[in-house]
Design a protein around this motif. Sequence first.
Motif, short mmCIF file in Angstrom:
data_model
loop_
_atom_site.label_atom_id
_atom_site.label_comp_id
_atom_site.label_asym_id
_atom_site.label_seq_id
_atom_site.Cartn_x
_atom_site.Cartn_y
_atom_site.Cartn_z
N TRP A 62 79.37 -14.99 40.21
CA TRP A 62 79.62 -14.76 41.15
C TRP A 62 79.77 -13.48 41.31
N GLU A 63 80.80 -13.15 40.01
CA GLU A 63 80.80 -11.18 39.78
C GLU A 63 79.38 -10.45 39.44
N ARG A 64 78.77 -11.07 39.55
CA ARG A 64 77.13 -10.42 38.97
C ARG A 64 76.55 -11.17 40.52
N GLU A 65 76.16 -12.43 40.75
CA GLU A 65 74.90 -13.09 41.32
C GLU A 65 75.59 -13.08 42.95
N LYS A 66 75.57 -12.19 43.95
CA LYS A 66 76.25 -11.74 44.73
C LYS A 66 75.01 -13.01 46.20
N ASN A 67 75.18 -12.91 47.02
CA ASN A 67 74.69 -13.95 48.11
C ASN A 67 74.06 -14.72 47.68
N TYR A 68 74.83 -15.22 46.71
CA TYR A 68 73.96 -16.92 46.36
C TYR A 68 73.59 -18.26 47.45
N THR A 78 69.40 -42.99 35.85
CA THR A 78 69.86 -43.55 35.39
C THR A 78 71.54 -44.05 35.67
N ASP A 79 71.66 -45.33 35.00
CA ASP A 79 73.12 -45.95 35.03
C ASP A 79 73.99 -45.07 35.96
N ASN A 80 74.11 -43.63 34.59
CA ASN A 80 75.18 -42.63 34.59
C ASN A 80 74.73 -41.13 34.13
N LYS A 81 73.62 -41.05 33.55
CA LYS A 81 73.12 -39.84 34.23
C LYS A 81 72.22 -39.27 35.43
N ILE A 82 72.37 -38.26 35.43
CA ILE A 82 70.94 -37.70 36.92
C ILE A 82 70.41 -36.54 36.69
N ALA A 83 69.38 -36.05 36.60
CA ALA A 83 68.67 -35.12 36.22
C ALA A 83 68.26 -34.15 37.81
N VAL A 84 68.47 -32.40 37.67
CA VAL A 84 68.48 -32.06 39.28
C VAL A 84 67.27 -30.94 38.40
N GLN A 85 66.62 -30.82 39.84
CA GLN A 85 65.77 -29.90 39.76
C GLN A 85 66.71 -29.08 40.57
N PHE A 86 66.70 -27.62 40.29
CA PHE A 86 67.24 -26.26 41.75
C PHE A 86 66.12 -24.98 41.53
N TRP A 87 66.74 -24.33 42.83
CA TRP A 87 66.47 -23.11 42.94
C TRP A 87 67.63 -23.12 43.18
N TYR A 88 67.41 -21.44 43.10
CA TYR A 88 68.87 -20.83 44.47
C TYR A 88 68.60 -19.66 43.95
N GLU A 89 68.88 -18.56 45.07
CA GLU A 89 69.14 -16.80 45.25
C GLU A 89 69.74 -16.32 44.60
N TYR A 90 69.91 -14.94 44.58
CA TYR A 90 70.96 -13.98 44.59
C TYR A 90 70.58 -12.42 44.94
N GLN A 91 71.04 -11.69 44.82
CA GLN A 91 71.40 -10.06 44.96
C GLN A 91 71.94 -9.75 43.40
N ASP A 92 71.62 -9.53 42.48
CA ASP A 92 71.55 -8.81 41.03
C ASP A 92 72.94 -7.57 41.11
N ALA A 93 73.86 -7.67 41.23
CA ALA A 93 74.44 -6.41 41.07
C ALA A 93 74.65 -6.02 39.82
N HIS A 94 73.79 -6.74 38.76
CA HIS A 94 74.35 -5.71 37.56
C HIS A 94 72.36 -5.00 37.85
N ASP A 95 71.73 -5.08 38.16
CA ASP A 95 70.17 -5.16 38.72
C ASP A 95 70.37 -4.18 39.86
N GLY A 96 70.97 -3.32 40.31
CA GLY A 96 71.07 -2.29 42.47
C GLY A 96 70.30 -3.44 42.92
N MET A 97 71.19 -4.81 42.59
CA MET A 97 71.17 -5.32 43.95
C MET A 97 69.51 -6.35 44.29
N LYS A 98 68.96 -5.69 42.96
CA LYS A 98 67.66 -6.84 43.02
C LYS A 98 67.41 -8.06 43.52
N TRP A 99 66.96 -8.59 44.47
CA TRP A 99 66.76 -10.03 44.42
C TRP A 99 66.14 -10.50 43.91
N LYS A 100 67.01 -12.11 43.29
CA LYS A 100 66.02 -12.73 42.14
C LYS A 100 66.00 -14.06 42.21
#
Length: 152
Positions: A62-68, A78-100
Amino acid sequence: MSLNPPFTKESAKAKVKKAQDLWNTQDPKKISGAYTPASIWRNRDMFFTGTAAIEEFLTKKWEREKNYRLRKELFAFTDNKIAVQFWYEYQDAHDGMKWKRCYGLEDWVRYAKEYRAVLRQMSGNDAEIRNSERWFKGNVDVNTVLIGEKYW
């Protein structure tokens, strides 16, 4: 409803949303508390063990991923396992604050005795996006955004 193993469809979905909300706090200490002290993580090409390493990783993340903003959805379980699909957006502080946006999958293994995850594996890909392409703008509830529906 118990959010601990063995999971039902309802409790697995609730556990995923609880994790989503926790990650959106961007609080490494709180998040690491959801994992055992000896928890093993794979995050893309990085491998590490333990809550101290989790906290260190998330702090650097989160030093890099701003506005996450993150959305998680149950993919499978299953009984004790979970698989997750995810999406997140952030501004990359190490790449000119570009949105990713990161698209990915993760899986967790939880033990009923511990009530915390002992294993987390994450695979994700980042794509640069324009501000106009963002899904999670402003105060939008990430759970209300239609994701993927336009493709089927």
